[in-house]
Design a protein around this motif. Structure first.
Motif, PDB file in Angstrom:
ATOM      1  N   VAL A  30       0.857  -1.173   0.000  1.00  0.00           N
ATOM      2  CA  VAL A  30       0.000   0.000   0.000  1.00  0.00           C
ATOM      3  C   VAL A  30       0.900   1.233   0.000  1.00  0.00           C
ATOM      4  O   VAL A  30       1.784   1.361   0.841  1.00  0.00           O
ATOM      5  CB  VAL A  30      -0.935   0.013   1.224  1.00  0.00           C
ATOM      6  CG1 VAL A  30      -1.764   1.263   1.255  1.00  0.00           C
ATOM      7  CG2 VAL A  30      -1.806  -1.230   1.254  1.00  0.00           C
ATOM      8  N   THR A  31       0.636   2.117  -0.941  1.00  0.00           N
ATOM      9  CA  THR A  31       1.411   3.359  -1.050  1.00  0.00           C
ATOM     10  C   THR A  31       0.446   4.531  -1.140  1.00  0.00           C
ATOM     11  O   THR A  31      -0.768   4.358  -1.291  1.00  0.00           O
ATOM     12  CB  THR A  31       2.299   3.351  -2.314  1.00  0.00           C
ATOM     13  OG1 THR A  31       1.456   3.411  -3.464  1.00  0.00           O
ATOM     14  CG2 THR A  31       3.189   2.122  -2.368  1.00  0.00           C
ATOM     15  N   ARG A  32       0.994   5.753  -1.123  1.00  0.00           N
ATOM     16  CA  ARG A  32       0.168   6.952  -1.306  1.00  0.00           C
ATOM     17  C   ARG A  32      -0.514   6.940  -2.664  1.00  0.00           C
ATOM     18  O   ARG A  32      -1.618   7.429  -2.820  1.00  0.00           O
ATOM     19  CB  ARG A  32       1.027   8.205  -1.219  1.00  0.00           C
ATOM     20  CG  ARG A  32       1.442   8.567   0.146  1.00  0.00           C
ATOM     21  CD  ARG A  32       2.205   9.862   0.101  1.00  0.00           C
ATOM     22  NE  ARG A  32       2.885  10.037   1.357  1.00  0.00           N
ATOM     23  CZ  ARG A  32       3.317  11.197   1.792  1.00  0.00           C
ATOM     24  NH1 ARG A  32       3.172  12.272   1.059  1.00  0.00           N
ATOM     25  NH2 ARG A  32       3.917  11.276   2.946  1.00  0.00           N
ATOM     26  N   ASP A  33       0.156   6.378  -3.642  1.00  0.00           N
ATOM     27  CA  ASP A  33      -0.384   6.393  -5.006  1.00  0.00           C
ATOM     28  C   ASP A  33      -1.519   5.391  -5.215  1.00  0.00           C
ATOM     29  O   ASP A  33      -2.433   5.646  -5.986  1.00  0.00           O
ATOM     30  CB  ASP A  33       0.732   6.116  -6.019  1.00  0.00           C
ATOM     31  CG  ASP A  33       1.805   7.196  -5.981  1.00  0.00           C
ATOM     32  OD1 ASP A  33       1.465   8.367  -5.691  1.00  0.00           O
ATOM     33  OD2 ASP A  33       2.974   6.863  -6.225  1.00  0.00           O
ATOM     34  N   ASN A  34      -1.466   4.236  -4.539  1.00  0.00           N
ATOM     35  CA  ASN A  34      -2.491   3.228  -4.799  1.00  0.00           C
ATOM     36  C   ASN A  34      -3.550   3.088  -3.706  1.00  0.00           C
ATOM     37  O   ASN A  34      -4.510   2.344  -3.872  1.00  0.00           O
ATOM     38  CB  ASN A  34      -1.861   1.864  -5.097  1.00  0.00           C
ATOM     39  CG  ASN A  34      -1.243   1.221  -3.866  1.00  0.00           C
ATOM     40  OD1 ASN A  34      -1.358   1.690  -2.743  1.00  0.00           O
ATOM     41  ND2 ASN A  34      -0.552   0.112  -4.099  1.00  0.00           N
ATOM     42  N   VAL A  35      -3.421   3.784  -2.609  1.00  0.00           N
ATOM     43  CA  VAL A  35      -4.370   3.629  -1.511  1.00  0.00           C
ATOM     44  C   VAL A  35      -5.791   3.982  -1.935  1.00  0.00           C
ATOM     45  O   VAL A  35      -6.752   3.374  -1.474  1.00  0.00           O
ATOM     46  CB  VAL A  35      -3.934   4.440  -0.260  1.00  0.00           C
ATOM     47  CG1 VAL A  35      -4.080   5.935  -0.501  1.00  0.00           C
ATOM     48  CG2 VAL A  35      -4.719   3.999   0.963  1.00  0.00           C
ATOM     49  N   LYS A  36      -5.951   4.924  -2.852  1.00  0.00           N
ATOM     50  CA  LYS A  36      -7.290   5.339  -3.280  1.00  0.00           C
ATOM     51  C   LYS A  36      -8.009   4.247  -4.088  1.00  0.00           C
ATOM     52  O   LYS A  36      -9.216   4.292  -4.269  1.00  0.00           O
ATOM     53  CB  LYS A  36      -7.227   6.636  -4.068  1.00  0.00           C
ATOM     54  CG  LYS A  36      -6.455   6.539  -5.370  1.00  0.00           C
ATOM     55  CD  LYS A  36      -6.394   7.887  -6.077  1.00  0.00           C
ATOM     56  CE  LYS A  36      -5.484   7.808  -7.272  1.00  0.00           C
ATOM     57  NZ  LYS A  36      -4.225   8.465  -7.100  1.00  0.00           N
ATOM     58  N   THR A  37      -7.263   3.243  -4.556  1.00  0.00           N
ATOM     59  CA  THR A  37      -7.883   2.172  -5.350  1.00  0.00           C
ATOM     60  C   THR A  37      -8.261   0.949  -4.505  1.00  0.00           C
ATOM     61  O   THR A  37      -8.844   0.010  -5.029  1.00  0.00           O
ATOM     62  CB  THR A  37      -6.943   1.717  -6.480  1.00  0.00           C
ATOM     63  OG1 THR A  37      -5.774   1.132  -5.911  1.00  0.00           O
ATOM     64  CG2 THR A  37      -6.582   2.891  -7.386  1.00  0.00           C
ATOM     65  N   LEU A  38      -7.917   0.977  -3.235  1.00  0.00           N
ATOM     66  CA  LEU A  38      -8.251  -0.169  -2.370  1.00  0.00           C
ATOM     67  C   LEU A  38      -9.763  -0.292  -2.222  1.00  0.00           C
ATOM     68  O   LEU A  38     -10.471   0.705  -2.075  1.00  0.00           O
ATOM     69  CB  LEU A  38      -7.609  -0.014  -0.988  1.00  0.00           C
ATOM     70  CG  LEU A  38      -6.090  -0.069  -0.948  1.00  0.00           C
ATOM     71  CD1 LEU A  38      -5.613   0.149   0.479  1.00  0.00           C
ATOM     72  CD2 LEU A  38      -5.583  -1.382  -1.491  1.00  0.00           C
ATOM     73  N   ARG A  39     -10.265  -1.530  -2.246  1.00  0.00           N
ATOM     74  CA  ARG A  39     -11.690  -1.802  -2.109  1.00  0.00           C
ATOM     75  C   ARG A  39     -11.891  -2.992  -1.177  1.00  0.00           C
ATOM     76  O   ARG A  39     -11.023  -3.861  -1.079  1.00  0.00           O
ATOM     77  CB  ARG A  39     -12.328  -2.141  -3.467  1.00  0.00           C
ATOM     78  CG  ARG A  39     -12.211  -1.058  -4.522  1.00  0.00           C
ATOM     79  CD  ARG A  39     -13.127   0.131  -4.168  1.00  0.00           C
ATOM     80  NE  ARG A  39     -13.038   1.174  -5.173  1.00  0.00           N
ATOM     81  CZ  ARG A  39     -12.299   2.264  -5.064  1.00  0.00           C
ATOM     82  NH1 ARG A  39     -11.557   2.478  -4.006  1.00  0.00           N
ATOM     83  NH2 ARG A  39     -12.304   3.172  -6.014  1.00  0.00           N
TER      84      ARG A  39
END
Length: 184
Positions: free
Chosen positions: A1-10
């Motif tokens: 989990v990074t700052r860039d991909n955290v918004k895509t977590l579901r």
């Protein structure tokens, strides 16, 4: 989990735990399996990817004793270690959930002993604390260690020194059964 991909977590899946008592678990994840201790001494193994139940073991008793909340479990080699609220330590096969051994940590007929905090494993020794110690009883609280393979008790350490134990002199003339403050 990074700052860039955290918004895509579901959300991938949800698991409902057993109802019936206080609950403060800390799941244990090992090799893709989530081990979960539920209220009333119920242990479950879940597939971490799918959330599907692999196995469930009712360690018993299915009633709250002491504070009643189950907190954590430990693992060593192929065994999962569960502390039951009635002051027992139980080893389960981590793959199948089958009981390997079951030992009494304290004699509950001689006090209000209970155990809700799980063990830790160090070098093949399962280290376990104890709760519900009677403040004015004959035996104070202790920490004990058990062989991870057999469940045989290896040692027991009283957390409040009495009699001729090292440190007992620091209590002055205080009677052994009135020495308090080091419960586990």
């Amino acid at each position: 989990v990074t700052r860039d991909n955290v918004k895509t977590l579901r959300l991938a899946w949800v698991w409902s735990m057993t109802d019936g008592a206080a609950n403060q678990p800390m799941p244990l994840v090992h090799n893709g399996i989530i081990y979960l201790v539920n209220p009333l001494n119920i242990v479950q193994a879940l597939d971490g990817r799918t959330g599907e139940l692999i196995w469930e073991h009712h360690v018993g008793p299915e009633r709250a004793i002491g504070q009643g909340s189950m907190r954590n479990i430990s693992i060593y080699e192929d065994k999962l270690f569960v502390t039951a609220t009635d002051a027992r330590l139980v080893a389960l096969n981590a793959r199948t959930g089958a009981k390997v051994w079951d030992v009494q940590i304290a004699d509950t007929s001689k006090g209000n002993y209970s155990a809700t905090v799980g063990s830790i494993v160090i070098g093949g020794k399962v280290i376990q604390g104890l709760g519900g110690c009677d403040r004015f009883g004959a035996e104070p609280c202790y920490i004990s260690a058990y062989d991870a393979n057999t469940g045989r008790q290896l040692w027991k350490f009283h957390t409040v020194a009495s009699g001729s134990e090292p440190g007992a002199e620091t209590w002055g003339r205080q009677p052994n059964n009135l020495r308090q403050g080091g419960e586990t």
